[in-house]
Design an enzyme around this catalytic site. Structure first.
Site, short mmCIF file in Angstrom:
data_model
loop_
_atom_site.label_atom_id
_atom_site.label_comp_id
_atom_site.label_asym_id
_atom_site.label_seq_id
_atom_site.Cartn_x
_atom_site.Cartn_y
_atom_site.Cartn_z
N CYS A 1 0.83 -1.21 0.00
CA CYS A 1 0.00 0.00 0.00
C CYS A 1 0.87 1.26 0.00
O CYS A 1 0.54 2.25 -0.66
CB CYS A 1 -0.93 0.02 1.21
SG CYS A 1 -2.01 -1.41 1.30
N ARG B 1 -7.83 -4.49 -3.25
CA ARG B 1 -7.38 -3.30 -4.01
C ARG B 1 -8.35 -3.07 -5.16
O ARG B 1 -8.18 -3.64 -6.25
CB ARG B 1 -5.95 -3.53 -4.53
CG ARG B 1 -4.96 -3.78 -3.41
CD ARG B 1 -3.55 -4.01 -3.91
NE ARG B 1 -2.76 -4.58 -2.85
CZ ARG B 1 -2.24 -3.89 -1.83
NH1 ARG B 1 -2.38 -2.58 -1.79
NH2 ARG B 1 -1.56 -4.47 -0.87
C1 BEZ Z 1 0.59 -4.65 1.85
O1 BEZ Z 1 1.80 -4.84 1.91
O2 BEZ Z 1 0.11 -3.59 1.48
C2 BEZ Z 1 -0.31 -5.78 2.22
C3 BEZ Z 1 0.08 -7.07 1.93
C4 BEZ Z 1 -0.75 -8.12 2.28
C5 BEZ Z 1 -1.95 -7.87 2.94
C6 BEZ Z 1 -2.34 -6.55 3.20
C7 BEZ Z 1 -1.52 -5.51 2.84
#
Ligand code: BEZ
Length: 233
Positions: free
Chosen positions: A50, A133
């Site tokens: 993110c 997402r």
């Molecule tokens: C992230 O790194 O943004 C992420 C990865 C896995 C689950 C939720 C967020």
């Protein structure tokens, strides 16, 4: 029984909601009427994928502004978490040449998950507590024009998101369709003529403006300059 969410679909009006964001309260999509809007969700603040996505969007913010497009983010985190995370990104993260990135577009707090559920962003097979997402492209009349969903572990392609926005605007501006992998300056597809007879006549076009591959498939040139001349409107 598993709770069912009705997901918004392409061609429908974007569902309305009120929300608190890092830039104050918003009425969605009414506050942004007359603009294109990209509403996107991410799973959680203070997570790495993110963070890279926000930096990518933050870096491109001026490009979206020039395209008359408002970015609006959302996660199922609270306002103070959003503020602290965005401050960390600005003050501390230096990633792939991106640093000092300030996120000026609104980021919705959605601890209740009301907005995430309204937009089908909670997909329990992937996560019951985090939004996937999602990306909703909403036109100036408030109609949903494209929807993308990515899983938690895969960051989005921000060049593709910009290509979709430019593509949708070009479809509207010129009444054309766009082929696979289209980029501004590439040939565009002219609408299929009503009947096979008319289409066959079109294949014999001798103005030199059309290239026809078969009766149902004709293209024409559309310059990058012509595409771009309409994008700031
Ligand atoms: C992230 O790194 O943004 C992420 C990865 C896995 C689950 C939720 C967020």
């Amino acid at each position: 029984m598993e709770e069912m969410n009705v997901m918004p679909r392409i061609g429908e009006l974007a569902p309305e909601f009120e929300a608190v964001t890092t830039q104050g309260k918003i009425n969605f999509p009414g506050d942004f009427k007359g603009k294109w809007v990209i509403l996107f969700s991410h799973p959680a603040d203070f997570t790495p994928v993110c963070t890279t996505e926000f930096m990518a969007f933050g870096k491109m913010a001026a490009e979206y502004e020039a395209l008359n497009c408002q970015l609006v983010g959302l996660s199922i985190d609270g306002l103070y978490s959003h503020i602290a995370w965005l401050r960390t990104i600005k003050d501390k993260i230096d990633y792939k040449g991106m640093k000092n990135i300030e996120i000026k577009f609104p980021l919705i707090e959605d601890v209740s998950m009301n907005v995430a559920k309204l937009y089908g962003m909670v997909q329990p097979g992937e996560s019951k507590t985090q939004a996937v997402r999602a990306v909703f492209f909403i036109d100036p009349k408030g109609v949903i024009r494209t929807i993308l969903y990515y899983p938690l572990s895969l960051g989005r392609n921000f060049d593709e998101i910009k290509r979709i926005l430019i593509g949708l605007r070009t479809v509207d501006n010129f009444g054309v369709a766009l082929p696979a992998d289209w980029q501004p300056g590439d040939e565009v597809i002219v609408p299929t003529a009503g009947s096979c007879g008319v289409a066959k006549e079109r294949m014999e076009d001798n103005t030199g403006e059309l290239t026809c591959y078969d009766w149902f498939f004709c293209t024409r040139k559309l310059s990058k300059e012509d595409v771009e001349s309409k994008l700031s409107e």
